[in-house]
Design a protein around this motif. Structure first.
Motif, PDB file in Angstrom:
ATOM      1  N   ILE A   1       0.860  -1.186   0.000  1.00 19.35           N
ATOM      2  CA  ILE A   1       0.000   0.000   0.000  1.00 19.35           C
ATOM      3  C   ILE A   1       0.895   1.234   0.000  1.00 19.35           C
ATOM      4  N   PRO A   2       0.734   2.100  -1.002  1.00 21.43           N
ATOM      5  CA  PRO A   2       1.577   3.304  -1.044  1.00 21.43           C
ATOM      6  C   PRO A   2       1.094   4.338  -0.040  1.00 21.43           C
ATOM      7  N   LEU A   3       1.996   5.146   0.417  1.00 30.34           N
ATOM      8  CA  LEU A   3       1.642   6.270   1.272  1.00 30.34           C
ATOM      9  C   LEU A   3       1.003   7.314   0.375  1.00 30.34           C
ATOM     10  N   ASN A   4      -0.177   7.761   0.740  1.00 28.06           N
ATOM     11  CA  ASN A   4      -0.902   8.674  -0.131  1.00 28.06           C
ATOM     12  C   ASN A   4      -0.620  10.146   0.154  1.00 28.06           C
ATOM     13  N   GLY A   5       0.440  10.427   0.884  1.00 28.48           N
ATOM     14  CA  GLY A   5       0.800  11.807   1.128  1.00 28.48           C
ATOM     15  C   GLY A   5       0.184  12.391   2.387  1.00 28.48           C
ATOM     16  N   THR A   6      -0.731  11.657   3.017  1.00 34.29           N
ATOM     17  CA  THR A   6      -1.327  12.162   4.242  1.00 34.29           C
ATOM     18  C   THR A   6      -0.513  11.689   5.430  1.00 34.29           C
ATOM     19  N   ASP A   7      -0.765  12.266   6.558  1.00 39.55           N
ATOM     20  CA  ASP A   7      -0.069  11.861   7.774  1.00 39.55           C
ATOM     21  C   ASP A   7      -0.898  10.793   8.475  1.00 39.55           C
ATOM     22  N   ASP A   8      -1.036   9.637   7.841  1.00 43.68           N
ATOM     23  CA  ASP A   8      -1.858   8.543   8.332  1.00 43.68           C
ATOM     24  C   ASP A   8      -1.037   7.688   9.289  1.00 43.68           C
ATOM     25  N   LYS A   9      -1.330   7.774  10.565  1.00 42.88           N
ATOM     26  CA  LYS A   9      -0.551   7.043  11.568  1.00 42.88           C
ATOM     27  C   LYS A   9      -0.806   5.541  11.523  1.00 42.88           C
ATOM     28  N   ASP A  10      -1.914   5.112  10.894  1.00 40.13           N
ATOM     29  CA  ASP A  10      -2.204   3.685  10.798  1.00 40.13           C
ATOM     30  C   ASP A  10      -1.400   3.004   9.705  1.00 40.13           C
ATOM     31  N   ASN A  11      -0.857   3.785   8.788  1.00 36.62           N
ATOM     32  CA  ASN A  11      -0.094   3.224   7.688  1.00 36.62           C
ATOM     33  C   ASN A  11       1.359   3.096   8.124  1.00 36.62           C
ATOM     34  N   VAL A  12       1.914   1.891   8.013  1.00 38.06           N
ATOM     35  CA  VAL A  12       3.300   1.637   8.405  1.00 38.06           C
ATOM     36  C   VAL A  12       4.228   2.623   7.722  1.00 38.06           C
ATOM     37  N   TYR A  13       3.960   2.967   6.477  1.00 36.23           N
ATOM     38  CA  TYR A  13       4.873   3.789   5.702  1.00 36.23           C
ATOM     39  C   TYR A  13       4.796   5.260   6.024  1.00 36.23           C
ATOM     40  N   SER A  14       3.849   5.685   6.872  1.00 36.63           N
ATOM     41  CA  SER A  14       3.835   7.087   7.263  1.00 36.63           C
ATOM     42  C   SER A  14       5.085   7.400   8.079  1.00 36.63           C
ATOM     43  N   LEU A  15       5.778   6.358   8.550  1.00 37.56           N
ATOM     44  CA  LEU A  15       7.010   6.557   9.292  1.00 37.56           C
ATOM     45  C   LEU A  15       8.181   6.838   8.361  1.00 37.56           C
ATOM     46  N   ASN A  16       8.056   6.519   7.088  1.00 38.10           N
ATOM     47  CA  ASN A  16       9.206   6.565   6.192  1.00 38.10           C
ATOM     48  C   ASN A  16       9.097   7.487   4.990  1.00 38.10           C
ATOM     49  N   TYR A  17       7.939   7.802   4.554  1.00 39.09           N
ATOM     50  CA  TYR A  17       7.716   8.634   3.371  1.00 39.09           C
ATOM     51  C   TYR A  17       8.181   7.978   2.078  1.00 39.09           C
ATOM     52  N   ASN A  18       8.380   6.698   2.079  1.00 31.52           N
ATOM     53  CA  ASN A  18       8.795   5.979   0.878  1.00 31.52           C
ATOM     54  C   ASN A  18       8.122   4.619   0.912  1.00 31.52           C
ATOM     55  N   SER A  19       7.341   4.307  -0.113  1.00 32.03           N
ATOM     56  CA  SER A  19       6.509   3.115  -0.013  1.00 32.03           C
ATOM     57  C   SER A  19       6.858   2.026  -1.005  1.00 32.03           C
ATOM     58  N   ASP A  20       8.041   2.041  -1.586  1.00 33.96           N
ATOM     59  CA  ASP A  20       8.353   0.998  -2.552  1.00 33.96           C
ATOM     60  C   ASP A  20       9.168  -0.130  -1.933  1.00 33.96           C
ATOM     61  N   HIS A  21       9.010  -0.330  -0.634  1.00 31.46           N
ATOM     62  CA  HIS A  21       9.727  -1.381   0.064  1.00 31.46           C
ATOM     63  C   HIS A  21       8.922  -1.817   1.288  1.00 31.46           C
ATOM     64  N   PHE A  22       9.365  -2.898   1.929  1.00 29.77           N
ATOM     65  CA  PHE A  22       8.679  -3.391   3.128  1.00 29.77           C
ATOM     66  C   PHE A  22       9.606  -3.360   4.340  1.00 29.77           C
ATOM     67  N   TRP A  23      10.711  -2.627   4.262  1.00 31.29           N
ATOM     68  CA  TRP A  23      11.673  -2.598   5.356  1.00 31.29           C
ATOM     69  C   TRP A  23      11.052  -2.052   6.644  1.00 31.29           C
ATOM     70  N   SER A  24      10.161  -1.084   6.528  1.00 27.74           N
ATOM     71  CA  SER A  24       9.502  -0.535   7.725  1.00 27.74           C
ATOM     72  C   SER A  24       8.746  -1.626   8.466  1.00 27.74           C
ATOM     73  N   LEU A  25       8.077  -2.501   7.725  1.00 29.76           N
ATOM     74  CA  LEU A  25       7.363  -3.618   8.341  1.00 29.76           C
ATOM     75  C   LEU A  25       8.341  -4.544   9.064  1.00 29.76           C
ATOM     76  N   VAL A  26       9.435  -4.864   8.417  1.00 33.29           N
ATOM     77  CA  VAL A  26      10.440  -5.746   9.027  1.00 33.29           C
ATOM     78  C   VAL A  26      10.961  -5.127  10.324  1.00 33.29           C
ATOM     79  N   GLU A  27      11.275  -3.839  10.293  1.00 34.26           N
ATOM     80  CA  GLU A  27      11.787  -3.177  11.497  1.00 34.26           C
ATOM     81  C   GLU A  27      10.745  -3.107  12.613  1.00 34.26           C
ATOM     82  N   LEU A  28       9.479  -2.899  12.245  1.00 36.93           N
ATOM     83  CA  LEU A  28       8.427  -2.869  13.262  1.00 36.93           C
ATOM     84  C   LEU A  28       8.302  -4.207  13.980  1.00 36.93           C
ATOM     85  N   LEU A  29       8.606  -5.279  13.277  1.00 34.20           N
ATOM     86  CA  LEU A  29       8.471  -6.621  13.844  1.00 34.20           C
ATOM     87  C   LEU A  29       9.755  -7.116  14.503  1.00 34.20           C
ATOM     88  N   TYR A  30      10.764  -6.272  14.566  1.00 36.93           N
ATOM     89  CA  TYR A  30      12.083  -6.634  15.092  1.00 36.93           C
ATOM     90  C   TYR A  30      12.014  -7.337  16.444  1.00 36.93           C
TER      91      TYR A  30
END
Length: 171
Positions: free
Chosen positions: A75-104
């Motif tokens: 799911i791409p980040l749509n430019g909003t400050d959506d706290k429910d979206n994992v990628y709102s932490l990164n501003y870049n949505s062409d990867h899943f690294w944020s998910l991996v780090e959240l599950l660390y």
């Protein structure tokens, strides 16, 4: 444009965020994965006991397909400050690294160790590269299945990261 959007476009599909097109693309990627696994088995039979690496075309294709599976339907980040979206932490949505780090911390020590090895690798500079390096690290450690299982156990986080029709969401 994310990796899967490029792949979908190359395969002649329209918007990869369309649920019907995601489902069709998912089936194509799964078929390709099955064929890659069959090639790996065949190569390993004729490899005289030597280890297979990415210099073999079958291994290279399998790794590419595994990457496609994990990058498909993010799911791409749509430019909003959506706290429910994992990628709102990164501003870049062409990867899943944020998910991996959240599950660390949610997996075992082995899960965290595989992430640390990639995180501190000097040659890997982007989150997208970390995703690719993580997949290779897991394959080298014979830990892909274990780590993916840990990753997918947190369904709530995965659902915030991937479209419902993606491969990752399709158990």
């Amino acid at each position: 444009m994310d990796l899967f959007a490029k792949v979908s476009s190359a395969l002649g599909f329209g918007d990869p965020r369309n649920s019907e097109e995601l489902a069709i693309a998912r089936n194509i990627v799964l078929e390709r994965l099955k064929k890659n696994i069959q090639k790996i088995v065949q190569d390993s039979r004729y490899n005289d006991g030597e280890h297979l690496d990415e210099t073999k075309e079958s291994v290279h294709e399998l790794v590419w397909t595994l990457e496609t599976c994990l990058f498909q339907g993010i799911i791409p980040l749509n430019g909003t400050d959506d706290k429910d979206n994992v990628y709102s932490l990164n501003y870049n949505s062409d990867h899943f690294w944020s998910l991996v780090e959240l599950l660390y911390d949610r997996g075992s020590m082995a899960f965290g160790a595989s992430i640390d090895m990639v995180k501190y690798c000097m040659n890997v500079k982007t989150e997208y590269g970390r995703c690719r390096a993580w997949i290779r690290q897991l394959l080298n450690q014979h830990a892909l299945a274990f780590n993916l299982k840990v990753m997918f156990e947190d369904q709530a986080t995965v659902r915030k990261t991937y479209f419902l029709e993606s491969l990752v969401e399709n158990r």
